[in-house]
Design a protein around this motif. Structure first.
Motif, PDB file in Angstrom:
ATOM      1  N   PHE B   9       0.818  -1.211   0.000  1.00 63.17           N
ATOM      2  CA  PHE B   9       0.000   0.000   0.000  1.00 63.17           C
ATOM      3  C   PHE B   9       0.856   1.268   0.000  1.00 63.17           C
ATOM      4  O   PHE B   9       0.492   2.266  -0.625  1.00 63.17           O
ATOM      5  N   GLN B  10       1.985   1.208   0.686  1.00 60.31           N
ATOM      6  CA  GLN B  10       2.852   2.395   0.730  1.00 60.31           C
ATOM      7  C   GLN B  10       3.286   2.809  -0.673  1.00 60.31           C
ATOM      8  O   GLN B  10       3.344   3.995  -0.984  1.00 60.31           O
ATOM      9  N   VAL B  47     -11.256   2.140  -0.064  1.00 55.19           N
ATOM     10  CA  VAL B  47     -11.477   2.563   1.322  1.00 55.19           C
ATOM     11  C   VAL B  47     -10.138   2.803   2.020  1.00 55.19           C
ATOM     12  O   VAL B  47      -9.992   3.734   2.815  1.00 55.19           O
ATOM     13  N   GLN B  48      -9.119   2.024   1.652  1.00 55.09           N
ATOM     14  CA  GLN B  48      -7.776   2.276   2.220  1.00 55.09           C
ATOM     15  C   GLN B  48      -7.257   3.642   1.804  1.00 55.09           C
ATOM     16  O   GLN B  48      -6.689   4.375   2.610  1.00 55.09           O
ATOM     17  N   ARG B  50      -8.970   6.288   0.866  1.00 59.76           N
ATOM     18  CA  ARG B  50      -9.739   7.361   1.509  1.00 59.76           C
ATOM     19  C   ARG B  50      -9.341   7.513   2.971  1.00 59.76           C
ATOM     20  O   ARG B  50      -9.182   8.610   3.483  1.00 59.76           O
ATOM     21  N   LEU B  51      -9.196   6.349   3.609  1.00 54.40           N
ATOM     22  CA  LEU B  51      -8.840   6.363   5.031  1.00 54.40           C
ATOM     23  C   LEU B  51      -7.446   6.955   5.228  1.00 54.40           C
ATOM     24  O   LEU B  51      -7.220   7.761   6.136  1.00 54.40           O
ATOM     25  N   SER B  52      -6.537   6.571   4.337  1.00 49.69           N
ATOM     26  CA  SER B  52      -5.168   7.088   4.423  1.00 49.69           C
ATOM     27  C   SER B  52      -5.157   8.609   4.290  1.00 49.69           C
ATOM     28  O   SER B  52      -4.504   9.315   5.049  1.00 49.69           O
ATOM     29  N   LYS B  54      -7.607  10.618   4.907  1.00 54.53           N
ATOM     30  CA  LYS B  54      -8.271  11.183   6.078  1.00 54.53           C
ATOM     31  C   LYS B  54      -7.280  11.269   7.252  1.00 54.53           C
ATOM     32  O   LYS B  54      -7.219  12.285   7.951  1.00 54.53           O
ATOM     33  N   LEU B  55      -6.530  10.178   7.429  1.00 57.31           N
ATOM     34  CA  LEU B  55      -5.575  10.132   8.545  1.00 57.31           C
ATOM     35  C   LEU B  55      -4.508  11.210   8.402  1.00 57.31           C
ATOM     36  O   LEU B  55      -3.997  11.731   9.377  1.00 57.31           O
TER      37      LEU B  55
END
Lengths: 694, 225
Positions: B9-10, B47-48, B50-52, B54-55
């Motif tokens: 993911f990175q 979703v990952q 978007r979440l990333s 957001k964080l």
């Protein structure tokens, strides 16, 4: 996918209907209300019942529940207590129904008789937009439910509550109005009624044409029941014999037992297995003390000084002949005597058609039932319809309601010159029996017992014997349901034939049929949802919108005003199968009340891992998954899948740089006990202590 | 089928950094079957992302879609409207699909979300093994149906080598020695004698050594208007 992004029109995928629904004369949505109870959605369940069934509280008590006879749980252990669950809803909930009409038609409809058929017809006609008036000869509603069914089986409040709902739809009931005496066909027409529905039932007991039938002490079953039901007492002696083997005979026997004679016995032509009533009613009568004489036929009633002293009987050779017609034969010389000072005749009912005087145009059968066109319930006289027992000759409460409901549509179609149909009655194939090899995969679960009044208490009064399910028992019973016909289906347009569903299904249901390239899921699907989540093409979904796999419930949490600014906010995904294992502890703790929101799913195998991420995306600071411990869960394989999915998501969260403590899984024995609250409390505290929460 | 594995993911995050509107685009064939590029993975990646964002306090719009096959011009044409406002597309198709997308939509940045790894299949649920190296000159008819080109670490044609130990390859104890398997299979088929025939050095020009390779089916080629 761009071409067809969603599983298109799921309802069309229901090609086989649940046998419980097909078995019901009114096609009550049994499976779906049971499934709603299983999810704790009681209000919706009640509404669903009520939208189809005008008398749910009464029906949940005295229906002969053919749905349970056909329930596919019969093949694994015992049928779902569908009727008792309906009673649970009728007794405890009273949501307003959503189905109402904006149409208002000018025609007024007269309904004769406030029994099941009349009430059902009035209910449905009112929903269609008509003003209905029911004319009832008694001072209270219910018809035979009130006159014939003893209060220990059907408390009058249950009838009254159901009828109150019908009255709320605008139905008017005129009591103490006897058809043929106070009103006639002509008077109703003069008053402007456009159609008349006759649902007067069968009020007379059939007589026995044998010697001694006129003796003092011979009572008619329905009259006896009516007398006891209305006055609380009856004129019986010390040794009562009921003749008949049906439901009314059992009612007579159990009612007589409550009047405390020395002995109550039942004599019938049928053998124990042939008796035309449910096992449950026979067992209860015997349990309460009635003595059964099976396979005996009445030869004559004997008496002394004009009073009954007993019944001379003959042994029955057979009741039904080779053509299966009722044609009893007896052994000659097999006479014996059953002593009795009271004989109650419960061998069937007959109609009283005296109100038809002056209406000779209405054709009737030799048996005294009204002849109607089976398609539109019209009698031979235009504008006059009939249904229920007076047409059927004999029927159950639900059969009566079904006639009333069908007649309502027929009357509407005639008045409006339309041809609307109730699709629920459309012919559909039933989900076939469970394939024997799969039975072993399906967890056996104990049927919930109906709590009853102790024997020593019940015979001293007419109070209800069956006490009804408590909430936990109702939910646990509903959770045994296999959701027949509403499980997963594969969208052929999306399936890539990867075989994932075939390989992971714990019940070995999905198959690739010979010559097909896509999977097929048959009616044995148990709705565990594993394939729905694991299908990489999202080609599998549930057939009905009832199952949202936690998605809608999660989104709804974040619509709540009360969560704005709450830090930390924990979302608890929990398995509803262990949600009713103990009495609920009220979460009075302020910390839990403000910081934890719960998303219940019937089996966590239905929850996609991405939904846990979605909770964080929507604003949760922590996700706590509480699954069933040990083998509590209906779906034994769920534990394994919950573990592997949580591991997978934990890795993804690690990749996002999130603290692993923000996603926790616990296996608990109850979802409402102290254990869960302590876990939640600890998680709130721990996340509060984290350095950064976004 | 073509097997691909998810990129870390990175790496994906880094590729997409700075883009405001991203489409995660799945492919409905091979990569769906190997659970790395289908509709389900589209949702998980979206979703990952978007979440990333957001964080990290970033604003990113992530849309989700999928095609039947990204390696067909006609199918990816349908995507045109979906991605028209996107700055970037994260294609989780195999390398072929990514290239088709890049060629068809040259004005949009197309990034690969998976590493295309090999041609193989699921030997059991969730476990994929390489089974073909695309050598262009198949010899499976003489090896009992087991491919030494893709399944032997050295692609030996007259194996096994001295590293075959107890039926396992010396490169990894998890890897069966395919020449051991070939021996067993030929033994079962009573064809062991065929192993005595020495296979001459293979013409590798039909394989990876000679890329890009091309195939023309003359009888199907449509004349350009």
């Amino acid at each position: 996918m761009t071409v067809t992004n969603k599983c298109a029109t799921p309802d069309k995928k229901i090609n086989e209907e649940a046998p419980c629904i097909l078995a019901c004369p009114i096609r009550q949505d049994a499976r779906d209300y049971v499934q709603l109870i299983a999810r704790g959605r009681f209000g919706e369940a009640f509404r669903l019942v009520r939208e189809r069934n005008p008398l749910p509280a009464a029906c949940g008590r005295i229906c002969t529940h053919p749905c349970e006879t056909k329930c596919r749980r019969n093949s694994t252990d015992a049928p779902i207590a569908i009727a008792w669950l309906k009673r649970f809803l009728g007794d405890n909930f009273s949501e307003e129904i959503r189905k109402t009409t904006t149409e208002k038609y000018p025609e007024r409809i007269a309904i004769i008789g406030a029994g099941p058929a009349g009430l059902a017809a009035a209910n449905d006609l009112a929903l269609l937009g008509y003003s209905c008036t029911i004319f009832e000869s008694n001072s209270t509603p219910g018809g035979m439910l009130r006159m014939g069914v003893p209060t220990y089986r059907l408390p009058r409040t249950a009838i009254d509550n159901d009828v109150e709902f019908i009255k709320k739809l605008g139905v008017e009931i005129q009591y103490n109005t006897t058809f043929g005496v106070d009103i006639t066909f002509d008077s109703l027409k003069k008053k402007g009624f456009s159609a008349i529905f006759i649902g007067v039932g069968l009020l007379e007991s059939r007589m026995l044409n044998i010697e001694g039938a006129q003796l003092d002490g011979v009572l008619k079953g329905v009259s006896f029941l009516n007398e006891v039901n209305t006055t609380g007492s009856g004129r019986i002696g010390k040794n009562v014999l009921v003749i008949g083997g049906g439901a009314v005979a059992m009612d007579c026997a159990r009612t007589a037992l409550r009047l405390k004679p020395n002995k109550v016995s039942v004599a019938c032509l049928e053998s124990r297995k042939e008796m035309p009533t449910t096992d449950f009613e026979i067992e209860e009568a015997v349990h309460e003390g009635a003595v059964l004489y099976n396979s005996v036929g009445p030869k004559r009633i004997i008496g002394k000084d004009g009073k009954v002293t007993g019944l001379e009987t003959l042994k029955v050779k057979y009741v039904f002949d080779e053509q299966k017609r009722f044609n009893p034969a007896f052994y000659e010389g097999s006479e014996s005597i059953i002593e009795a000072d009271t004989i109650i005749l419960a061998i069937g009912q007959a109609s009283d058609l005296s109100f038809l005087k002056g209406q000779e145009g209405i054709q009737v059968t030799r048996g005294g039932t009204i002849i109607v066109n089976p398609h539109n319930f019209s009698t031979s006289v235009h504008g006059i319809y009939a249904g229920g027992d007076v047409v059927l000759g004999r029927g159950t409460m639900t059969e009566g309601m079904a006639q009333g409901k069908k007649a309502a549509i027929a009357i509407h179609n005639t008045l409006r010159n339309t041809a609307i149909k109730d699709e629920k009655w459309a012919e559909k194939p039933a989900v076939p029996d469970v394939i024997p090899s799969r039975i072993a995969f399906i967890k056996k679960e104990q049927k919930q017992e109906m709590p009853t009044m102790p024997l020593d208490e019940r015979l001293s009064n007419f109070d209800e014997v069956e006490l009804g399910f408590q909430l936990n028992a109702a939910v646990k019973e509903a959770q045994r349901c296999m959701n027949c016909g509403a499980g997963a289906f594969v969208d052929d347009n999306l399936c890539v034939g990867c075989l994932t569903c075939v390989r992971i299904c714990p019940f070995e249901v999905p198959k690739i049929k010979k010559g097909d390239a896509t999977a097929y899921i048959d009616g044995d699907c148990q709705s565990c949802g594993l394939c729905v989540v694991e299908c990489p093409a999202k080609a599998i979904d549930f057939k009905t919108p009832l199952e949202d796999c936690g998605k809608d419930a999660l989104e709804a949490v974040f619509q709540e005003e009360s969560i704005r600014g709450v830090k930390p906010l924990i979302i608890n995904f929990y398995c509803q199968y262990s949600a009713c294992n103990e009495d609920k502890i009220d979460a009075t703790d302020n910390v839990l009340f403000s910081h934890v929101r719960r998303v219940g799913v019937l089996g966590l195998g239905k929850v996609a891992p991405s939904l846990y991420l979605r909770a964080f995306e929507l604003g949760a600071h922590g996700v706590m998954v509480t699954a069933c411990k040990g083998d509590i869960c209906h779906f034994c394989k769920d534990r394994e899948w919950v573990e592997r999915r949580i591991k997978f998501i934990s890795q993804l969260l690690g990749g996002l740089g999130m603290d692993p403590g923000r996603l926790r899984t616990h296996f608990v024995s109850s979802q409402n006990g102290k254990e869960v609250f302590e876990l939640a409390f600890r998680m709130v505290e721990d996340i509060r202590n984290l350095q950064t929460i976004t | 089928m073509i097997v691909a594995s998810s990129k870390p993911f990175q790496e994906i995050k880094q590729m997409l950094s700075g883009f405001k509107k991203v489409c995660v685009l799945g492919c409905g064939s091979c990569v769906t079957i190997c659970h790395t590029g289908g509709e389900k993975q589209v949702t998980e990646l979206a979703v990952q992302l978007r979440l990333s964002a957001k964080l990290e306090g970033r604003e990113v719009e992530v849309i989700e879609d999928s095609t039947l096959r990204q390696c067909e011009w006609e199918f990816i044409e349908d995507i045109k409207e979906v991605i028209k406002d996107c700055d970037a597309v994260l294609s989780i198709a195999c390398g072929i699909g990514v290239q088709y997308m890049a060629e068809r939509f040259p004005m949009i940045r197309i990034f690969p979300g998976v590493n295309t790894t090999f041609m193989g299949g699921p030997v059991e649920q969730g476990i994929f093994w390489e089974r073909c190296a695309g050598c262009g000159n198949c010899i499976l008819g003489t090896t009992g149906g087991l491919c030494p080109v893709s399944r032997c670490a050295k692609s030996l044609l007259n194996g096994p080598c001295g590293g075959s130990q107890n039926g396992k390859c010396e490169v990894s104890q998890e890897t069966p020695c395919v020449w051991h398997q070939i021996y067993d299979q030929l033994d079962t088929q009573q064809l062991l004698a065929t192993m005595e025939t020495i296979v001459p050095p293979k013409d590798w020009t039909t394989g990876m050594e000679n890329h890009p390779r091309k195939m023309i089916l003359e009888h199907l080629v449509m004349k350009k208007q």
